[in-house]
Motif scaffolding. Structure first.
Motif, PDB file in Angstrom:
ATOM      1  N   LEU B 199     -38.269   6.405  51.960  1.00  0.00           N
ATOM      2  CA  LEU B 199     -39.574   6.651  52.570  1.00  0.00           C
ATOM      3  C   LEU B 199     -39.810   8.161  52.669  1.00  0.00           C
ATOM      4  O   LEU B 199     -40.910   8.652  52.419  1.00  0.00           O
ATOM      5  N   ALA B 200     -38.739   8.907  53.026  1.00  0.00           N
ATOM      6  CA  ALA B 200     -38.857  10.371  53.073  1.00  0.00           C
ATOM      7  C   ALA B 200     -39.092  10.921  51.669  1.00  0.00           C
ATOM      8  O   ALA B 200     -39.874  11.847  51.478  1.00  0.00           O
ATOM      9  N   VAL B 202     -40.347   9.268  48.756  1.00  0.00           N
ATOM     10  CA  VAL B 202     -41.614   8.880  48.124  1.00  0.00           C
ATOM     11  C   VAL B 202     -42.797   9.332  48.980  1.00  0.00           C
ATOM     12  O   VAL B 202     -43.759   9.927  48.477  1.00  0.00           O
ATOM     13  N   GLY B 203     -42.705   9.074  50.299  1.00  0.00           N
ATOM     14  CA  GLY B 203     -43.764   9.533  51.182  1.00  0.00           C
ATOM     15  C   GLY B 203     -43.880  11.048  51.122  1.00  0.00           C
ATOM     16  O   GLY B 203     -44.972  11.600  51.078  1.00  0.00           O
ATOM     17  N   GLY B 204     -42.731  11.716  51.104  1.00  0.00           N
ATOM     18  CA  GLY B 204     -42.719  13.178  51.064  1.00  0.00           C
ATOM     19  C   GLY B 204     -43.411  13.710  49.832  1.00  0.00           C
ATOM     20  O   GLY B 204     -44.279  14.576  49.920  1.00  0.00           O
ATOM     21  N   LEU B 206     -45.513  12.244  47.719  1.00  0.00           N
ATOM     22  CA  LEU B 206     -46.940  11.908  47.644  1.00  0.00           C
ATOM     23  C   LEU B 206     -47.729  12.758  48.636  1.00  0.00           C
ATOM     24  O   LEU B 206     -48.795  13.285  48.320  1.00  0.00           O
ATOM     25  N   PHE B 207     -47.193  12.906  49.847  1.00  0.00           N
ATOM     26  CA  PHE B 207     -47.854  13.707  50.875  1.00  0.00           C
ATOM     27  C   PHE B 207     -47.997  15.161  50.413  1.00  0.00           C
ATOM     28  O   PHE B 207     -49.044  15.778  50.578  1.00  0.00           O
ATOM     29  N   VAL B 236     -39.262  17.302  54.867  1.00  0.00           N
ATOM     30  CA  VAL B 236     -39.026  15.850  54.864  1.00  0.00           C
ATOM     31  C   VAL B 236     -38.696  15.418  53.427  1.00  0.00           C
ATOM     32  O   VAL B 236     -37.736  14.677  53.185  1.00  0.00           O
ATOM     33  N   GLY B 240     -35.183  13.763  51.654  1.00  0.00           N
ATOM     34  CA  GLY B 240     -35.146  12.569  50.820  1.00  0.00           C
ATOM     35  C   GLY B 240     -34.663  12.865  49.406  1.00  0.00           C
ATOM     36  O   GLY B 240     -33.895  12.095  48.817  1.00  0.00           O
TER      37      GLY B 240
END
Lengths: 183, 501
Positions: B199-200, B202-204, B206-207, B236, B240
């Motif tokens: 999550l860190a 992929v979310g990182g 993309l964010f 973050v 990840g």
């Protein structure tokens, strides 16, 4: 030692270094998060972070996966209807490539194409980004045209090549065809 | 028929303990011949099943409680959790490893140049944002003022490099999407933690891409500060990313070294036409399709399309920071033509936007120099009577665009000497502008003493005659320092305070 490791693996599912890497990750991420949480922008940050994941994984990804389906289905249908005449040059990737090019540019330059940033841009620079979307349309057109020209050239080359007789000796394997096409 | 151990994941030494480790992996070519004979191997998972042409997924390794995970795995699930949902014959460990290898080279460049930009802004003076980052920074050092294109290079690489990697990131995510919906969602405590760390990752990423792309295109509709978000978001992501590399690097190296079917023949997979393209064998990574479609695209074709996408993005973006290629930057707000005159180049703060009363720029304007025993006040005429120096320097923005101009003016070190502080430790520059984050900036000693660091009075096209700065470019005088982030080259300068060591 070996038995201990094996026991650990049965319990945890990976070797102990894996756990060390995970703890390191969460420690760093946790430390970084303390700078914004609690804080005035924590909620907005969380929403955008989660939104980025959901936006890609559950919205954007299904969109482009489904966008490809008509091409796959068409290709399958064509094989069913014209089983003895395989396409000289398959067209599918001549559609995919320009769509992909236009889509990735549209995504990366979305704030400019959609003119969302125009007010701030005009304030900062004295210029406007209104109308830049026309460049994107132009590039999209060029990509499709270029792909079509390459397709035509490939088709021309294939037509000049001597073709095998129309009644091919090997019948296509209907079972396999049906199975692999049944998406 | 081939048998594979758990070469795809985990340690080879432990696999003998589990009978499930040896599995049947028939190499099926669904496009040609359905009649692949499969001999179930005694003790293997395939032993109870009838021979068929189906591909068989290796039994994954389960942690505690095994019975629960295995029980869950046996429950039939609908799409997208059903592995048959994912049909691309190109997905597999090898393909994901190729994308991974590209990102393993590219992303550290983007990460490091981003962290360097923080240093370039001068965190030691509290003028890098966010202001207090604890331990989350590269070791502090004085940002060099030589070579003059340093910040142009690092920040151009950060922004344009990130854009070029975007298609690869999307392709990488496409290649692993079956894992997102895999059933059961976890098989062990280890996998639960790993999915959280993803999550860190992929979310990182993309964010970071979304905030970065929006900021460089002036779309600020978030409700938070870009700098805060992009900086901590980066950390973050770094958490990840480093973890993911540590866990997956052996898998990636093994897959790349092994090549197609363990032959090591990398060229074979790249050579295959769509008709010759075989699905990747199933392994413990769970990436290869259980029920692959007939290929409509070769591996070469897919990699070519992704590479072509990156090339296209690169060609249309690099012009924002490369003067000669500017006409290609058709979609970049900073790629537009500003005209051919000496003052026709990018503006990042208009005079109107600065809120300065234009009369403040008239003949009554004076430059105040402080720091020495007495204050020095200079009119523009007096500045023009001093020794003039001309330098051709780029001005580079954090947004990734840059432009080269020729600047004429007085050397900052001459002004420092005039003020009575010939070897300043720092110089504090203030604009007539009072609002805005960049109405003032502190310069390091090396930035003041660099022979090309100027209080510019004139500007022109590279190598051409210079003319008075336009009001939008900082008339009557502005700072221009080699390799300094653009916004710290203060416009409409009112005062410089030279501070001795």
């Amino acid at each position: 030692m070996r038995a201990t490791l094996r026991f650990w693996r049965h319990l945890y599912g990976e070797n102990p270094l894996h756990l060390l890497a995970m703890v390191g990750c969460f420690a760093l991420v946790g430390y970084a998060v303390t700078f914004v949480f609690p804080g005035p922008s924590a909620l907005a940050l969380g929403i955008w972070f989660a939104g980025a994941v959901i936006g890609h994984d559950l919205i954007l990804y299904p969109l482009y996966a489904f966008a490809d389906q008509p091409l796959v289905v068409l290709r399958w249908a064509r094989r069913r209807v014209l089983p003895r005449r395989p396409a000289l040059v398959p067209a599918i990737n001549h559609v995919r490539a320009p769509v992909l090019g236009a889509a990735v540019l549209g995504l990366i330059y979305f704030p400019t194409i959609s003119q969302r940033g125009d007010a701030a841009f005009t304030f900062a620079s004295g210029h406007s980004m209104v109308g830049e979307y026309a460049n994107w349309l132009l590039i999209t057109g060029v990509l499709f045209l270029g792909s079509a020209v390459i397709y035509a050239i490939r088709l021309g080359v294939a037509l000049r090549r001597p073709r095998p007789p129309v009644t091919a000796p090997e019948e296509p394997d209907e079972v396999t065809e049906a199975r692999s096409g049944a998406t | 028929m081939t048998t594979v151990g758990r070469a795809g994941a985990g340690e080879a030494g432990d696999t003998a303990a589990e009978p499930a480790a040896v599995v049947v992996d028939p190499v099926v070519d669904p496009g040609e011949d359905g009649a692949v004979v499969e001999e179930p191997e005694a003790g293997g998972t395939g032993s109870g099943e009838p021979a068929s042409s189906e591909r068989v997924a290796p039994e994954p390794e389960y942690g505690f409680p095994r019975a629960l995970w295995r029980g869950l795995a046996r429950i039939p699930v609908p799409p997208p959790a059903d592995p048959r949902t994912w049909r691309s014959p190109l997905r597999g460990t090898w393909l994901t490893s190729v994308f991974g290898a590209v990102l393993l080279v590219g992303l550290p460049i983007v990460i490091l140049t981003g962290l360097l930009s923080f240093i370039a802004y001068g965190p030691q003076f509290g003028q890098a944002l966010p202001a207090d980052v604890g331990y989350l920074h590269l070791p502090f050092f004085d940002w060099p003022s030589n070579p003059s294109w340093l910040y142009r290079l690092t920040q151009g690489s950060h922004v344009v490099g990130g854009m070029i990697l975007a298609p690869v990131v999307l392709a990488k995510l496409w290649s692993v999407v079956p894992k997102l919906f895999a059933w059961p969602p976890v098989r062990s405590a280890a996998q639960l933690l790993e999915r959280l760390s993803l999550l860190a990752l992929v979310g990182g990423i993309l964010f970071e891409f979304i905030t970065g792309l929006m900021n460089s295109q002036y779309d600020y509709g978030w409700g938070f500060s870009f700098y805060t978000a992009h900086y901590y978001g980066a950390w973050v992501f770094i958490g990840g990313f480093v973890t993911h590399v540590a866990v997956k690097l052996p898998t990636m190296l093994r897959a790349l070294r092994a090549g197609p079917g363990g032959t090591g023949a990398l060229g074979r997979w790249l050579h295959d036409s769509p008709a010759e393209t075989e699905p990747e064998p199933m392994d413990h990574t769970g990436l290869a399709a259980l029920a692959p479609n007939k290929p409509s695209l070769s591996r070469r074709g897919l990699l070519g399309m992704i590479g072509g996408g990156s090339l296209l993005v690169g060609l249309l973006s690099v012009g924002q920071t490369w003067d000669a290629l500017r006409p290609l930057a058709l979609l970049s707000p900073r790629g537009q033509s500003y005209g051919n005159g000496p003052n026709d180049f990018q503006i990042n703060r208009t005079l109107a936007g600065s809120g300065i009363n234009p009369t403040a720029l008239d003949d009554g304007w004076r430059l105040r120099l402080t720091g020495g025993s007495s204050e020095v006040s200079l009119s523009r005429r007096a500045l023009l009577d001093m020794a003039q120096h001309t330098a051709t320097l780029p001005i580079a923005c954090v947004e990734g665009w840059s432009v080269t101009r020729t600047w004429t003016g007085v050397r900052l070190r001459d002004l420092a000497a005039l003020a009575g502080v010939p070897n300043p430790d720092t110089a504090f520059v203030q604009s007539i502008e009072t609002s805005g984050a960049y109405a003032r900036a502190t310069l390091q000693s090396n930035q003041v003493l660099n022979p090309d660091a100027l209080l510019a009075l004139k500007v022109g096209n590279p190598g051409e005659e210079t003319v008075d700065l336009a009001p939008n470019h900082g008339y009557p005088a502005r700072i221009i320092v080699p390799a300094l982030p653009g916004v710290h080259n203060t416009k409409w300068v009112a005062a410089v305070d030279f501070r001795p060591a």
